[in-house]
Motif scaffolding. Structure first.
Motif, PDB file in Angstrom:
ATOM      1  N   GLU A  70      50.592  44.642  31.769  1.00 16.60           N
ATOM      2  CA  GLU A  70      49.888  44.835  33.184  1.00 16.60           C
ATOM      3  C   GLU A  70      48.800  44.194  33.187  1.00 16.60           C
ATOM      4  O   GLU A  70      48.280  43.164  34.076  1.00 16.60           O
ATOM      5  N   TYR A  71      48.029  43.984  32.009  1.00 19.49           N
ATOM      6  CA  TYR A  71      46.694  43.632  32.134  1.00 19.49           C
ATOM      7  C   TYR A  71      46.686  42.079  31.880  1.00 19.49           C
ATOM      8  O   TYR A  71      46.028  41.334  32.844  1.00 19.49           O
ATOM      9  N   LEU A  72      47.846  41.470  31.133  1.00 17.83           N
ATOM     10  CA  LEU A  72      47.876  40.150  30.939  1.00 17.83           C
ATOM     11  C   LEU A  72      48.406  39.567  32.294  1.00 17.83           C
ATOM     12  O   LEU A  72      48.263  38.286  32.572  1.00 17.83           O
ATOM     13  N   ASN A  73      49.259  40.221  32.962  1.00 15.78           N
ATOM     14  CA  ASN A  73      49.563  39.873  34.554  1.00 15.78           C
ATOM     15  C   ASN A  73      48.481  39.471  35.365  1.00 15.78           C
ATOM     16  O   ASN A  73      48.599  38.624  35.985  1.00 15.78           O
ATOM     17  N   TRP A  74      47.370  40.192  35.145  1.00 12.25           N
ATOM     18  CA  TRP A  74      46.189  39.563  36.000  1.00 12.25           C
ATOM     19  C   TRP A  74      45.623  38.063  35.783  1.00 12.25           C
ATOM     20  O   TRP A  74      45.098  37.490  36.356  1.00 12.25           O
ATOM     21  N   PHE A  75      45.934  37.764  34.438  1.00 16.56           N
ATOM     22  CA  PHE A  75      45.539  36.374  33.989  1.00 16.56           C
ATOM     23  C   PHE A  75      46.243  35.174  34.348  1.00 16.56           C
ATOM     24  O   PHE A  75      46.182  34.067  34.654  1.00 16.56           O
ATOM     25  N   GLU A  76      47.620  35.734  35.004  1.00 16.37           N
ATOM     26  CA  GLU A  76      48.474  34.841  35.905  1.00 16.37           C
ATOM     27  C   GLU A  76      48.064  34.907  37.229  1.00 16.37           C
ATOM     28  O   GLU A  76      47.948  33.760  37.769  1.00 16.37           O
ATOM     29  N   LYS A  77      47.943  36.060  37.691  1.00 15.68           N
ATOM     30  CA  LYS A  77      47.858  36.415  39.304  1.00 15.68           C
ATOM     31  C   LYS A  77      46.575  35.647  39.748  1.00 15.68           C
ATOM     32  O   LYS A  77      46.288  34.979  40.662  1.00 15.68           O
ATOM     33  N   ILE A  78      45.334  36.218  39.154  1.00  7.64           N
ATOM     34  CA  ILE A  78      44.102  35.984  39.643  1.00  7.64           C
ATOM     35  C   ILE A  78      43.819  34.296  39.533  1.00  7.64           C
ATOM     36  O   ILE A  78      43.298  33.813  40.584  1.00  7.64           O
ATOM     37  N   PRO A  79      44.379  33.578  38.577  1.00  9.32           N
ATOM     38  CA  PRO A  79      43.822  32.174  38.625  1.00  9.32           C
ATOM     39  C   PRO A  79      44.475  31.297  39.400  1.00  9.32           C
ATOM     40  O   PRO A  79      43.931  30.391  39.508  1.00  9.32           O
ATOM     41  N   GLU A  80      45.489  31.769  40.307  1.00  7.85           N
ATOM     42  CA  GLU A  80      46.537  31.125  40.797  1.00  7.85           C
ATOM     43  C   GLU A  80      45.540  30.191  41.904  1.00  7.85           C
ATOM     44  O   GLU A  80      46.049  28.816  41.903  1.00  7.85           O
ATOM     45  N   SER A  81      44.796  31.022  42.449  1.00 11.32           N
ATOM     46  CA  SER A  81      44.048  30.220  43.703  1.00 11.32           C
ATOM     47  C   SER A  81      42.898  29.140  43.017  1.00 11.32           C
ATOM     48  O   SER A  81      42.773  28.096  43.491  1.00 11.32           O
ATOM     49  N   TRP A  82      42.628  29.442  41.833  1.00 16.41           N
ATOM     50  CA  TRP A  82      41.605  28.564  41.074  1.00 16.41           C
ATOM     51  C   TRP A  82      42.313  27.250  40.802  1.00 16.41           C
ATOM     52  O   TRP A  82      41.746  26.362  40.968  1.00 16.41           O
TER      53      TRP A  82
END
Lengths: 183, 149
Positions: free
Chosen positions: B77-89
């Motif tokens: 779950e935590y590592l998923n955030w590293f995929e989702k959040i930087p998408e827009s960046w």
């Protein structure tokens, strides 16, 4: 130089890294990597500062064989500070400048790389945005509705709303088959 | 909380403190724009610390019995955030590069670099506790992005 341009200039050079870049460029024109090496900064940091210096009108770049060389705009830097702070513009000029700056800010906020991010809800801002799009229309030229739509669609998908707004704001006029620019 | 999570939080907090020191030093040295880029790094760290709390809550709601299972769910779950959040960046970076907007390029690169640093550190620390799946996950991601494991 206007008061705002002077403020931009002073703001831009009140940064040690940018001042050091200017000092280096005063010796001779240089490219990014050379400046990076001289000032012990990364090339991307140098590019970042050069972009700001270019925007403030203090440096310019020129392609020289393989390198993009950066030069000082010496004429700007040789201007007398007293001349810069002696603002002889009238109240009318200043009002005009304030309005132009406001329009510039609205355009910067609502457009990204030439695309309209969203249609402003506030009429004053919407009018500025519409006038910016209007620049794509030639004075005296007649356009079909399809052509008008294509021009507006380059900025935003909702070309119907924008086209209607341009008519309401009397920026464009139309008859049964054609549209043309008024202002 | 697992040891590696505590270690990871310690790492992020130390990093944030270091970035803050750098930001303050640069500001004092009249290099405000460079100082701001360190503040961006601090903000990114802060986002991913907050995501740890969000992940913790989510995993707790799963009511998993086995500790290993819980640890695995947490990491996934935590590592998923590293995929989702930087998408827009990433999208902003691509757009800025296309338009040669070096100011936005630099900011987006700093955000992505910081996120990548945190992600790698998390995987490194969690892997030490023998979560083999993490090593597999890392290898799979690297293969997908063309990096060496």
């Amino acid at each position: 130089m206007t008061e705002n341009e002077a403020i931009e200039l002073f703001k831009c050079i009140s940064d040690r890294s940018r001042l050091q870049i200017l000092k280096s460029l005063s010796i001779e024109p240089m490219y990014v990597e050379r400046l990076a090496e001289r000032l012990s900064l990364t090339p991307s940091t140098i590019s970042f500062h050069l972009k700001k210096l270019e925007s403030a009108g203090i440096v310019y770049s020129q392609k020289d064989q393989y390198y993009q060389m950066y030069h000082l705009k010496e004429a700007v830097l040789k201007e007398n500070i007293l001349d810069l702070i002696k603002d002889e513009s009238t109240e009318l000029d200043q009002q005009k400048e304030r309005e132009e700056n406001y329009a510039k800010k609205v355009i910067e906020n609502f457009f990204e790389y030439g695309k309209l991010k969203n249609i402003p809800a506030q009429r004053k801002k919407r009018l500025i945005v519409l006038k910016e799009i209007l620049k794509e229309f030639e004075v005296g030229k007649k356009y079909s509705e399809k052509e008008v739509n294509l021009i507006i669609a380059n900025f935003h998908d909702d070309f119907c709303t924008l086209r209607r707004e341009m008519i309401i704001e009397k920026l464009l006029d139309r008859n049964q088959t054609e549209y043309w620019r008024i202002a | 909380m697992n040891n590696y999570v505590t270690e990871y939080l310690k790492f992020v907090n130390t990093l944030m403190a270091e970035y803050n020191v750098q930001a303050d030093a640069l500001k004092l040295d009249n290099r405000k724009d460079e100082s701001n880029l360190y503040k961006v790094r601090v903000n990114i760290c802060d986002i991913f610390v907050k995501m740890m709390n969000a992940t913790d809550k989510k995993v707790a709601s799963m009511k998993l019995v086995e500790e290993e299972e819980e640890a695995k769910a947490f990491s996934e779950e935590y590592l998923n955030w590293f995929e989702k959040i930087p998408e827009s960046w990433k999208a902003n970076l691509e757009l800025a590069r296309k338009h040669d907007d070096v100011i936005v390029v630099q900011t987006e690169e700093v955000k992505l670099e910081t996120a990548s640093l945190l992600r790698n550190k998390y995987i490194e620390l969690a892997s030490l506790e023998d979560h083999q799946f993490l090593l597999n996950l890392n290898a799979m991601t690297n293969a997908a992005t063309g990096k060496e494991a």
